[in-house]
Write a protein that holds these residues in place. Sequence first.
Motif, PDB file in Angstrom:
ATOM      1  N   LYS A 104       0.829  -1.216   0.000  1.00 43.04           N
ATOM      2  CA  LYS A 104       0.000   0.000   0.000  1.00 43.04           C
ATOM      3  C   LYS A 104       0.861   1.263   0.000  1.00 43.04           C
ATOM      4  O   LYS A 104       0.429   2.300  -0.508  1.00 43.04           O
ATOM      5  N   LEU A 105       2.066   1.163   0.550  1.00 48.74           N
ATOM      6  CA  LEU A 105       2.947   2.333   0.622  1.00 48.74           C
ATOM      7  C   LEU A 105       3.733   2.560  -0.653  1.00 48.74           C
ATOM      8  O   LEU A 105       4.444   3.551  -0.765  1.00 48.74           O
ATOM      9  N   GLY A 106       3.637   1.627  -1.601  1.00 51.68           N
ATOM     10  CA  GLY A 106       4.211   1.866  -2.920  1.00 51.68           C
ATOM     11  C   GLY A 106       5.666   1.487  -3.098  1.00 51.68           C
ATOM     12  O   GLY A 106       6.338   2.042  -3.971  1.00 51.68           O
ATOM     13  N   VAL A 107       6.173   0.535  -2.311  1.00 46.56           N
ATOM     14  CA  VAL A 107       7.558   0.122  -2.527  1.00 46.56           C
ATOM     15  C   VAL A 107       7.691  -0.455  -3.939  1.00 46.56           C
ATOM     16  O   VAL A 107       6.751  -1.025  -4.490  1.00 46.56           O
ATOM     17  N   ASP A 108       8.867  -0.318  -4.508  1.00 42.96           N
ATOM     18  CA  ASP A 108       9.072  -0.684  -5.903  1.00 42.96           C
ATOM     19  C   ASP A 108       9.464  -2.138  -6.097  1.00 42.96           C
ATOM     20  O   ASP A 108       9.369  -2.661  -7.211  1.00 42.96           O
ATOM     21  N   ALA A 109       9.936  -2.799  -5.050  1.00 47.44           N
ATOM     22  CA  ALA A 109      10.270  -4.218  -5.124  1.00 47.44           C
ATOM     23  C   ALA A 109      10.543  -4.715  -3.713  1.00 47.44           C
ATOM     24  O   ALA A 109      10.806  -3.932  -2.790  1.00 47.44           O
ATOM     25  N   VAL A 110      10.488  -6.036  -3.564  1.00 47.63           N
ATOM     26  CA  VAL A 110      10.805  -6.674  -2.290  1.00 47.63           C
ATOM     27  C   VAL A 110      11.890  -7.709  -2.542  1.00 47.63           C
ATOM     28  O   VAL A 110      11.788  -8.521  -3.472  1.00 47.63           O
ATOM     29  N   LEU A 111      12.935  -7.682  -1.709  1.00 46.16           N
ATOM     30  CA  LEU A 111      14.011  -8.676  -1.783  1.00 46.16           C
ATOM     31  C   LEU A 111      13.691  -9.798  -0.814  1.00 46.16           C
ATOM     32  O   LEU A 111      13.394  -9.546   0.362  1.00 46.16           O
ATOM     33  N   VAL A 112      13.777 -11.043  -1.279  1.00 46.52           N
ATOM     34  CA  VAL A 112      13.412 -12.182  -0.451  1.00 46.52           C
ATOM     35  C   VAL A 112      14.508 -13.241  -0.467  1.00 46.52           C
ATOM     36  O   VAL A 112      15.263 -13.361  -1.434  1.00 46.52           O
ATOM     37  N   GLN A 113      14.591 -13.980   0.618  1.00 47.57           N
ATOM     38  CA  GLN A 113      15.415 -15.182   0.692  1.00 47.57           C
ATOM     39  C   GLN A 113      14.546 -16.423   0.712  1.00 47.57           C
ATOM     40  O   GLN A 113      14.850 -17.421   0.058  1.00 47.57           O
ATOM     41  N   ASP A 114      13.463 -16.356   1.463  1.00 48.46           N
ATOM     42  CA  ASP A 114      12.635 -17.516   1.749  1.00 48.46           C
ATOM     43  C   ASP A 114      11.664 -17.795   0.608  1.00 48.46           C
ATOM     44  O   ASP A 114      10.929 -16.906   0.165  1.00 48.46           O
ATOM     45  N   ILE A 115      11.656 -19.026   0.128  1.00 53.35           N
ATOM     46  CA  ILE A 115      10.759 -19.415  -0.964  1.00 53.35           C
ATOM     47  C   ILE A 115       9.305 -19.256  -0.553  1.00 53.35           C
ATOM     48  O   ILE A 115       8.464 -18.789  -1.342  1.00 53.35           O
ATOM     49  N   GLY A 116       8.992 -19.634   0.680  1.00 50.63           N
ATOM     50  CA  GLY A 116       7.623 -19.485   1.166  1.00 50.63           C
ATOM     51  C   GLY A 116       7.181 -18.041   1.203  1.00 50.63           C
ATOM     52  O   GLY A 116       6.029 -17.711   0.877  1.00 50.63           O
ATOM     53  N   VAL A 117       8.075 -17.143   1.606  1.00 53.40           N
ATOM     54  CA  VAL A 117       7.757 -15.712   1.619  1.00 53.40           C
ATOM     55  C   VAL A 117       7.511 -15.221   0.194  1.00 53.40           C
ATOM     56  O   VAL A 117       6.588 -14.436  -0.063  1.00 53.40           O
ATOM     57  N   ALA A 118       8.326 -15.673  -0.751  1.00 52.02           N
ATOM     58  CA  ALA A 118       8.120 -15.299  -2.156  1.00 52.02           C
ATOM     59  C   ALA A 118       6.737 -15.737  -2.629  1.00 52.02           C
ATOM     60  O   ALA A 118       6.038 -14.995  -3.331  1.00 52.02           O
ATOM     61  N   ARG A 119       6.323 -16.938  -2.249  1.00 49.21           N
ATOM     62  CA  ARG A 119       4.989 -17.425  -2.645  1.00 49.21           C
ATOM     63  C   ARG A 119       3.888 -16.585  -2.021  1.00 49.21           C
ATOM     64  O   ARG A 119       2.874 -16.271  -2.682  1.00 49.21           O
ATOM     65  N   LEU A 120       4.065 -16.196  -0.767  1.00 47.96           N
ATOM     66  CA  LEU A 120       3.067 -15.349  -0.115  1.00 47.96           C
ATOM     67  C   LEU A 120       2.931 -14.002  -0.822  1.00 47.96           C
ATOM     68  O   LEU A 120       1.821 -13.527  -1.070  1.00 47.96           O
TER      69      LEU A 120
END
Length: 851
Positions: A104-120
């Motif tokens: 909602k705050l408009g971030v341009d991307a998210v960096l992830v390590q966890d595969i489960g977090v990426a799926r979420l």
Amino acid sequence: MSTAIADAVLTLSPLPLQRPELLAPVGSMACLPAAVENGADAVYFGLDVGFNARARAANLSLDETAEAMKYLHQRGVKGFVTLNTLAFTNELPDVIAAVRAITKLGVDAVLVQDIGVARLIRALSPDLPLHASTQMTLTSAECINVAAELGIERVVLAREMSLDEIRMIRQQTDLEIEVFVHGALCVAYSGQCLTSESLGGRSANRGQCAQACRLPYELICDGKDVDLGAMKYLLSPQDLAAYELTPDLIAAGVNSFKIEGRLKTPEYVANITRHYRTAIDAAMEQQPVRLDADAQREMELSFSRGLAPGWLEGCDHKRLVPALSSAKRGVFLGEVVTVLTDCVEVKLAAPIKRGDGIVFDGDRTVAGDEQGGRVFGVYRDQDRLEETVSTGHVDLEFQPGHIDFSRVVPGQKVWKTDDPELTARLRQSFSSADPVRKQNVNFEVFASVGEPLRIVAQTETGATLTVFSEEPLQVARTRPASEEFFREQLGRLGHTVFRLRDVRCEIVGSPIVPLSVLSRVRQELIRDLTETCGQPPARSLSDSDVLSHLRSSLNTARTISAETTAARLHVLCRTLEQIRAAAATSVASLYADFQDLREYSSAIEIAHAAGKTIWLAPPRIQKPEETGIFVVLKRWSPDGILVRNLAGMRFCQDNNIPFVLDYSMNVTNELTADWLMQFGARRLTASYDLNRDQLLDLVGHTPATWIETVIHQHMPMFHMEHCVFCAVLSPGTNKTNCGRPCDDHLVKLRDRVGAEHPLKADVGCRNTLYNSRSQSAAEIVPILLERGVRDFRVELLDETATQATRTIALYGDLLDGKLTGEAVWQALEASNRVGVTRGTLEERRNPLAIL
């Protein structure tokens, strides 16, 4: 006046050259303007709610994130949020809350390590860009192309990649590539380091690295101490500085230049960002990119353990880790020539002036051995020098009582650690009220007699607005409006975040445009454009319970009943002697994890002769042109492969080879487990980051028959591209000329508390340092059996055949209910715990013990 969004999109003329993004670190709000005003195209930062790999940074609150994104977008700069740690089952709702907020705050991307977090994230917001953190340990196109199936758009390559390897990856993947170009280097592969966890109960995969690589170690070779002189910091790399490699990185196809430093000061961020902005701009103009002495000194003063190209020019283990220091040294100032009663004479190698900070070289492993202070006065021939002096001999005076001159000796090295003038200049670079970083804006003017003045504005990021004057324009009696008039007046953007790029005009009928009218239109346009640019972009965001949906679709088709299945003990062996011993027991299967892969054929022969199945383990890391290792393993026709990375998983899937996923796949939640099992794995090994409670939580949300639990091992702490054998036991610099001392010598590293940790090399010459003490999860076995887990693993290291047989027998009796868990770990004198962080029923440890 009225405002409206333009129906048509104005297209900016393309820039003559396309350049890589410059990505700067923001560990606090104070670092934000430091990065932006010194040329960053994008910044990355973590949240104070957790789930980022720099827990010790100040990080940003959600309110600060909203402020930061508005600030960035108004200036045409992107902001990426790091959610790049592993997430446990019970934390997934908190991850969802964080993702909802930042979307909602408009971030341009998210960096992830966890595969489960990426799926979420992908389920919550399909159009929120996903970047794979370096914590994902993606080291080849084969790994990257599997990760792409998660919806990953960009990958941050492991720091251990050379330029040649980056070029090969670029040719084999369509994903954007981000590469670290400056900052601290971890000696271990990110996402694969268990050192601070194993020794201190803190997880680097949870952002709590204790920097055990920066501590001193002693080398033991074949049972004898090796005198390495001043070389004590055997695992502490110099800092990465790829400044002069900028043209090569651009030519290799790198999309983003990343600066490390979320734990650094705003002045550091300003300094390093400014230098790499200069380097990129010069390279794009085909100009030479050279790091002159002044620029290098400026970089070193902000923070430096010594600057080197890291792995980008290939492995040079001696250059990477000189082992002489592990902390910030600053700039080498010179050497002491004479020690007087109240000052020292120094032969200069770098500039010095009154007020600078210095330190005399000493033994940092001894508390208080080093001393230093601020220079009170600089003298030459008894004349006090007020200006900077760079060469020759000078006398340095200090505030009375600050230096014990009896501890200073001729020949001692002196380092310059602080330059207040440089600090003030850097601070000024991001403290001005007038923005330095501005967005280019184009104006298109429609001025026609009898119609309202209409101006369309478009920024470089695509924000477009149209503003009209309140009244129609009249015919000019004198001085009708012209393109030059509009260009001059619209270029008066003052202290705004915009910079005029171009003005195109359509003027009909010689209209007059009063300055007051144009001023009001311009002010409204800039005000509305500023507000529009600061608004979060519209992104889709699911209102459904995505976690329940993903859990309900868990791939349970291959689940079998645990009630009718007996517990199975699997043993990982690292020598043929251990294979023979284990094959003579009642274990269910064997794993072979050898340094010399040529011995695998003998291991298979021994196992099959004893009626045992055997699974072969490839190296943990797979780099470009190393797929051949998988081919060799397949040729030996093992019963299966112990898969340690995404490339190995895809190879086994494509070649119909049975496989078990190892702990290096970092399975800490059911969403990760489910995704990986869909590739056809027989079982998966729970991550070593799980303690007792978290492991039970995973088992409670995952089919228990998927899980294989390691219940005995020497924890693999550092897993490194760096080879200590080559660095200190060979005259060579890498595996092409080292003579392979790893084949002939048994090496251990002794830490500060006296523990002697075994060091091993794999077929790729990568080193693993193992904990000196074995670790047992025996006490949790009865509970895991009760919860349906049936597969358990014992990992051997240097055990003899007799020791291996005894260890296997003890755990066999445990699984048969003949011994308690306490009896097992006490008999083996092992540490009693699961994973690397403490659970509620495990022994307490002092996280600072190693320090």
